[in-house]
Write a protein that holds these residues in place. Sequence first.
Motif, PDB file in Angstrom:
ATOM      1  N   MET A   1     -19.114  45.678  23.610  1.00  0.00           N
ATOM      2  CA  MET A   1     -18.342  47.723  24.313  1.00  0.00           C
ATOM      3  C   MET A   1     -17.871  47.216  25.419  1.00  0.00           C
ATOM      4  O   MET A   1     -16.960  47.547  25.871  1.00  0.00           O
ATOM      5  CB  MET A   1     -19.379  48.009  23.724  1.00  0.00           C
ATOM      6  N   ALA A   2     -19.158  46.487  26.252  1.00  0.00           N
ATOM      7  CA  ALA A   2     -19.177  46.966  27.694  1.00  0.00           C
ATOM      8  C   ALA A   2     -18.143  45.746  27.979  1.00  0.00           C
ATOM      9  O   ALA A   2     -17.017  46.037  29.029  1.00  0.00           O
ATOM     10  CB  ALA A   2     -20.571  46.298  28.073  1.00  0.00           C
ATOM     11  N   ASN A   3     -17.591  44.587  27.292  1.00  0.00           N
ATOM     12  CA  ASN A   3     -16.545  43.506  27.498  1.00  0.00           C
ATOM     13  C   ASN A   3     -15.015  44.194  27.401  1.00  0.00           C
ATOM     14  O   ASN A   3     -14.534  44.268  28.093  1.00  0.00           O
ATOM     15  CB  ASN A   3     -17.054  42.840  27.009  1.00  0.00           C
ATOM     16  N   ASP A   4     -16.022  45.223  26.676  1.00  0.00           N
ATOM     17  CA  ASP A   4     -14.005  45.957  26.167  1.00  0.00           C
ATOM     18  C   ASP A   4     -13.934  46.708  27.459  1.00  0.00           C
ATOM     19  O   ASP A   4     -12.401  47.240  27.528  1.00  0.00           O
ATOM     20  CB  ASP A   4     -14.367  46.888  24.882  1.00  0.00           C
ATOM     21  N   ILE A   5     -14.572  47.000  27.447  1.00  0.00           N
ATOM     22  CA  ILE A   5     -14.172  48.104  29.214  1.00  0.00           C
ATOM     23  C   ILE A   5     -13.621  47.358  30.225  1.00  0.00           C
ATOM     24  O   ILE A   5     -13.047  47.889  31.228  1.00  0.00           O
ATOM     25  CB  ILE A   5     -15.168  49.002  29.586  1.00  0.00           C
ATOM     26  N   GLY A   6     -14.242  47.084  30.694  1.00  0.00           N
ATOM     27  CA  GLY A   6     -14.118  45.421  31.752  1.00  0.00           C
ATOM     28  C   GLY A   6     -12.970  44.825  31.010  1.00  0.00           C
ATOM     29  O   GLY A   6     -11.642  44.738  32.138  1.00  0.00           O
ATOM     30  N   ASN A   7     -12.108  44.238  29.992  1.00  0.00           N
ATOM     31  CA  ASN A   7     -11.257  43.787  30.103  1.00  0.00           C
ATOM     32  C   ASN A   7     -10.189  44.696  30.158  1.00  0.00           C
ATOM     33  O   ASN A   7      -9.217  44.992  30.583  1.00  0.00           O
ATOM     34  CB  ASN A   7     -10.574  43.324  28.276  1.00  0.00           C
ATOM     35  N   MET A  44      -8.434  50.448  45.206  1.00  0.00           N
ATOM     36  CA  MET A  44      -8.211  49.882  44.370  1.00  0.00           C
ATOM     37  C   MET A  44      -9.348  47.846  44.106  1.00  0.00           C
ATOM     38  O   MET A  44      -9.557  48.137  43.381  1.00  0.00           O
ATOM     39  CB  MET A  44      -6.551  49.456  43.712  1.00  0.00           C
ATOM     40  N   GLU A  45      -9.269  47.887  45.350  1.00  0.00           N
ATOM     41  CA  GLU A  45     -10.146  46.998  45.444  1.00  0.00           C
ATOM     42  C   GLU A  45     -11.280  46.512  44.867  1.00  0.00           C
ATOM     43  O   GLU A  45     -11.645  46.454  44.449  1.00  0.00           O
ATOM     44  CB  GLU A  45     -10.238  46.059  46.839  1.00  0.00           C
ATOM     45  N   LYS A  46     -11.872  47.995  45.136  1.00  0.00           N
ATOM     46  CA  LYS A  46     -13.120  48.582  44.881  1.00  0.00           C
ATOM     47  C   LYS A  46     -13.298  48.778  43.198  1.00  0.00           C
ATOM     48  O   LYS A  46     -14.287  47.924  42.098  1.00  0.00           O
ATOM     49  CB  LYS A  46     -13.767  49.645  45.255  1.00  0.00           C
ATOM     50  N   VAL A  47     -11.763  49.093  42.734  1.00  0.00           N
ATOM     51  CA  VAL A  47     -12.089  48.913  41.450  1.00  0.00           C
ATOM     52  C   VAL A  47     -12.219  48.522  40.587  1.00  0.00           C
ATOM     53  O   VAL A  47     -12.492  47.672  39.783  1.00  0.00           O
ATOM     54  CB  VAL A  47     -10.849  50.037  40.836  1.00  0.00           C
ATOM     55  N   SER A  48     -11.146  46.920  41.064  1.00  0.00           N
ATOM     56  CA  SER A  48     -11.528  45.937  40.635  1.00  0.00           C
ATOM     57  C   SER A  48     -12.720  44.676  40.907  1.00  0.00           C
ATOM     58  O   SER A  48     -12.860  44.226  40.367  1.00  0.00           O
ATOM     59  CB  SER A  48     -10.750  44.776  41.721  1.00  0.00           C
ATOM     60  N   ARG A  49     -13.144  45.161  41.446  1.00  0.00           N
ATOM     61  CA  ARG A  49     -14.572  44.374  42.037  1.00  0.00           C
ATOM     62  C   ARG A  49     -15.422  45.240  40.691  1.00  0.00           C
ATOM     63  O   ARG A  49     -16.055  44.596  40.380  1.00  0.00           O
ATOM     64  CB  ARG A  49     -15.562  44.595  43.520  1.00  0.00           C
ATOM     65  N   ILE A  50     -15.161  46.615  40.150  1.00  0.00           N
ATOM     66  CA  ILE A  50     -16.036  47.207  39.335  1.00  0.00           C
ATOM     67  C   ILE A  50     -16.180  45.927  37.895  1.00  0.00           C
ATOM     68  O   ILE A  50     -16.660  46.391  37.807  1.00  0.00           O
ATOM     69  CB  ILE A  50     -16.254  48.468  39.301  1.00  0.00           C
ATOM     70  N   ALA A  51     -14.863  45.962  37.676  1.00  0.00           N
ATOM     71  CA  ALA A  51     -13.935  45.775  37.000  1.00  0.00           C
ATOM     72  C   ALA A  51     -15.110  44.020  36.404  1.00  0.00           C
ATOM     73  O   ALA A  51     -14.696  43.618  35.512  1.00  0.00           O
ATOM     74  CB  ALA A  51     -12.824  45.599  36.833  1.00  0.00           C
ATOM     75  N   SER A  52     -14.802  43.868  37.627  1.00  0.00           N
ATOM     76  CA  SER A  52     -14.540  42.179  37.555  1.00  0.00           C
ATOM     77  C   SER A  52     -16.849  42.171  37.283  1.00  0.00           C
ATOM     78  O   SER A  52     -16.627  41.018  36.351  1.00  0.00           O
ATOM     79  CB  SER A  52     -14.654  40.915  38.510  1.00  0.00           C
ATOM     80  N   LYS A  53     -17.093  42.946  37.685  1.00  0.00           N
ATOM     81  CA  LYS A  53     -18.543  42.775  37.170  1.00  0.00           C
ATOM     82  C   LYS A  53     -19.023  43.108  35.994  1.00  0.00           C
ATOM     83  O   LYS A  53     -19.990  42.377  35.555  1.00  0.00           O
ATOM     84  CB  LYS A  53     -18.979  44.150  38.324  1.00  0.00           C
ATOM     85  N   ILE A  87     -28.405  46.195  32.262  1.00  0.00           N
ATOM     86  CA  ILE A  87     -27.627  45.424  32.724  1.00  0.00           C
ATOM     87  C   ILE A  87     -26.725  45.475  33.426  1.00  0.00           C
ATOM     88  O   ILE A  87     -27.115  45.020  35.152  1.00  0.00           O
ATOM     89  CB  ILE A  87     -28.170  44.037  32.259  1.00  0.00           C
ATOM     90  N   GLN A  88     -25.348  44.793  32.671  1.00  0.00           N
ATOM     91  CA  GLN A  88     -24.232  45.279  33.775  1.00  0.00           C
ATOM     92  C   GLN A  88     -24.402  46.447  34.944  1.00  0.00           C
ATOM     93  O   GLN A  88     -23.452  46.525  36.018  1.00  0.00           O
ATOM     94  CB  GLN A  88     -22.718  45.655  32.830  1.00  0.00           C
ATOM     95  N   LEU A  89     -24.372  47.947  34.149  1.00  0.00           N
ATOM     96  CA  LEU A  89     -24.474  49.083  34.952  1.00  0.00           C
ATOM     97  C   LEU A  89     -25.699  48.775  36.193  1.00  0.00           C
ATOM     98  O   LEU A  89     -25.076  49.636  37.617  1.00  0.00           O
ATOM     99  CB  LEU A  89     -25.087  49.767  34.320  1.00  0.00           C
ATOM    100  N   THR A  90     -26.464  48.055  36.705  1.00  0.00           N
ATOM    101  CA  THR A  90     -27.453  47.686  37.912  1.00  0.00           C
ATOM    102  C   THR A  90     -26.855  46.632  38.529  1.00  0.00           C
ATOM    103  O   THR A  90     -26.610  46.441  39.485  1.00  0.00           O
ATOM    104  CB  THR A  90     -28.276  47.212  37.408  1.00  0.00           C
ATOM    105  N   LYS A  91     -25.837  45.983  38.188  1.00  0.00           N
ATOM    106  CA  LYS A  91     -24.311  45.083  39.106  1.00  0.00           C
ATOM    107  C   LYS A  91     -23.839  45.945  39.646  1.00  0.00           C
ATOM    108  O   LYS A  91     -23.718  45.745  40.840  1.00  0.00           O
ATOM    109  CB  LYS A  91     -23.915  44.146  38.224  1.00  0.00           C
ATOM    110  N   ILE A  92     -23.163  46.639  38.617  1.00  0.00           N
ATOM    111  CA  ILE A  92     -22.556  47.366  39.916  1.00  0.00           C
ATOM    112  C   ILE A  92     -23.263  48.690  41.093  1.00  0.00           C
ATOM    113  O   ILE A  92     -22.341  48.458  41.289  1.00  0.00           O
ATOM    114  CB  ILE A  92     -22.001  49.146  38.456  1.00  0.00           C
TER     115      ILE A  92
END
Length: 99
Positions: A1-7, A44-53, A87-92
């Motif tokens: 599900m989290a990967n779906d959000i990132g995608n 926009m760059e920050k949003v992009s970095r969040i998406a990549s994480k 785990i993904q939220l801790t990365k963010i």
Amino acid sequence: MANDIGNKINEILNNPDAMGKISDMMSGMKNNQNQNSIPDADMMEKVSRIASKMSDKSDPKINLLYALRPYMNNTRSQHIDRAIKMIQLTKITELFKDL
């Protein structure tokens, strides 16, 4: 599900029409707050970095959880999904150090 959000976030960031709509929406919100600026490239760059994480698949802990998930019952699979999200939220949160 989290990967779906990132995608989904990556799809939006790569779609110029969607980015234009987001910019229009953000500028409308700021105008309603008596501000007259639109989202800048830094945001926009920050949003992009969040998406990549969120879509990063190189974490061995997450890969292990994904590998174990098919062998678990439904309850434990849901626990694994929550663990992956955490785990993904801790990365963010690492990205918020820059703010």
